[in-house]
Design an enzyme around this catalytic site. Structure first.
Site, PDB file in Angstrom:
ATOM      1  N   ARG A  51      57.511  16.741  87.194  1.00 54.73           N
ATOM      2  CA  ARG A  51      56.891  16.835  85.862  1.00 54.73           C
ATOM      3  C   ARG A  51      57.152  15.569  85.040  1.00 54.73           C
ATOM      4  O   ARG A  51      56.310  15.157  84.247  1.00 54.73           O
ATOM      5  CB  ARG A  51      57.343  18.099  85.134  1.00 54.73           C
ATOM      6  CG  ARG A  51      58.807  18.356  85.097  1.00 54.73           C
ATOM      7  CD  ARG A  51      59.061  19.853  84.819  1.00 54.73           C
ATOM      8  NE  ARG A  51      60.428  20.235  85.143  1.00 54.73           N
ATOM      9  CZ  ARG A  51      61.402  20.319  84.247  1.00 54.73           C
ATOM     10  NH1 ARG A  51      61.142  20.029  82.976  1.00 54.73           N
ATOM     11  NH2 ARG A  51      62.597  20.690  84.604  1.00 54.73           N
ATOM     12  N   TYR A  90      55.622  17.504  97.820  1.00 57.09           N
ATOM     13  CA  TYR A  90      54.989  18.394  96.852  1.00 57.09           C
ATOM     14  C   TYR A  90      53.500  18.092  96.709  1.00 57.09           C
ATOM     15  O   TYR A  90      53.074  16.940  96.828  1.00 57.09           O
ATOM     16  CB  TYR A  90      55.615  18.218  95.469  1.00 57.09           C
ATOM     17  CG  TYR A  90      57.084  18.549  95.383  1.00 57.09           C
ATOM     18  CD1 TYR A  90      57.510  19.831  95.048  1.00 57.09           C
ATOM     19  CD2 TYR A  90      58.050  17.572  95.614  1.00 57.09           C
ATOM     20  CE1 TYR A  90      58.863  20.137  94.951  1.00 57.09           C
ATOM     21  CE2 TYR A  90      59.407  17.862  95.526  1.00 57.09           C
ATOM     22  CZ  TYR A  90      59.806  19.154  95.190  1.00 57.09           C
ATOM     23  OH  TYR A  90      61.145  19.442  95.106  1.00 57.09           O
TER      24      TYR A  90
END
Length: 284
Positions: free
Chosen positions: A171, A66
């Site tokens: 997150r 990511y």
């Protein structure tokens, strides 16, 4: 229609939205994917069409990469910018401070899954409970982060390049990094650029797929290119189709087995001179 399509998931679409759209494009009910992306995230979503859904289990545990943007100065209930603000601060770490704590998050680490996640507790998804204002205890989970690099800086934001195992919440990583430098932090954006062997360069937008569905469909065996291939005789194919074992002189290991016509029959294991089926993929 059977195969794999690599979607560049658009922002504000759920992974379920993508599956629903592809069901209409390919006119096929059997569709699955190998790893959910949050609505705010974009990037690689590996989708399996038709009989190829039998291979989803082999891709679910694939490593993912990511590019995330971490925002300092704000902490939210969802751990990203879509949530309600819980705390604000002017503290923004220097690159050196962030680099120093980043080493703590490389390798095997423990994460507490966020309340805003699809994990279930007593049959209910956590995000459903969170929306009702409930907080429940979540068990810490071990995940592996094999790469965590601090990228470009833009004011109170830094880019993170993360390669991680299944089950990692980026997150949560952002919030935990903030806590480690005594600052508020949340995830500002997220783009998946790789899932297993498939990269963002292999992906296509929904519009591109809709314009040429078959052109963007990869064969099922593209998922297993790391394994050598071998063709079987007609008699051996009959045994495979009946779920039996074949004798072989192949070296021990995992192979892709093909018919004389080039049809992908199965992923199989060779051990002690015998071929056994790991998973078959032929039409029945």
């Amino acid at each position: 229609m059977n195969g794999i399509v690599i979607v560049d998931k658009p922002k504000d679409w759920t992974s379920h939205d993508v599956v629903g759209k592809l069901r209409g494009i390919y006119r096929e009910r059997r569709i699955g994917h190998s790893g959910t992306l949050d609505p705010m995230a974009t990037g690689v979503l590996v989708v399996f069409i038709g009989r190829a859904t039998r291979a989803v289990e082999f891709a679910e545990s694939d490593e993912k990469e990511y590019l995330a943007e971490i925002l300092f100065g704000r902490k939210t209930d969802t751990q990203d910018i879509t949530g309600n603000t819980l705390e604000e601060s002017d503290a923004v770490p220097t690159r050196d401070q962030l680099e120093e704590v980043a080493s703590r998050f490389r390798g095997e680490i423990t994460q507490i899954p966020p309340m805003y996640s699809a994990l279930k507790v007593n049959g209910k998804k956590l995000y459903e409970l969170a929306r009702q204002g409930q907080q429940v205890e979540r068990k810490p989970r071990k995940v592996t982060i094999s790469k965590l690099e601090i990228g470009p800086e833009d004011g109170n934001k830094y880019t993170l390049d993360v390669v991680c195992s299944k089950g990692t919440y980026i997150r949560t990583l952002c919030e935990d990094l903030g806590s480690a430098v005594n600052a508020c932090a949340c995830m500002n954006s997220l783009r998946r650029i790789r899932a297993g062997a498939f990269t963002i360069e292999d992906s296509h937008t929904i519009e591109e797929i809709q314009a040429a569905p078959e052109q963007h469909l990869l064969p099922l065996d593209s998922l297993f290119q790391e394994y050598p291939d071998t063709a079987v005789t007609l008699n051996q194919e009959k045994v495979i189709r009946n779920g039996g074992k074949n004798s072989t002189t192949l070296q021990e290991g995992i192979y892709r087995f093909y018919s004389q016509n080039g049809d992908f029959l199965m992923l199989g294991r060779v051990s002690d001179g015998q071929v056994t089926t790991i998973k078959n993929f032929f039409e029945v």
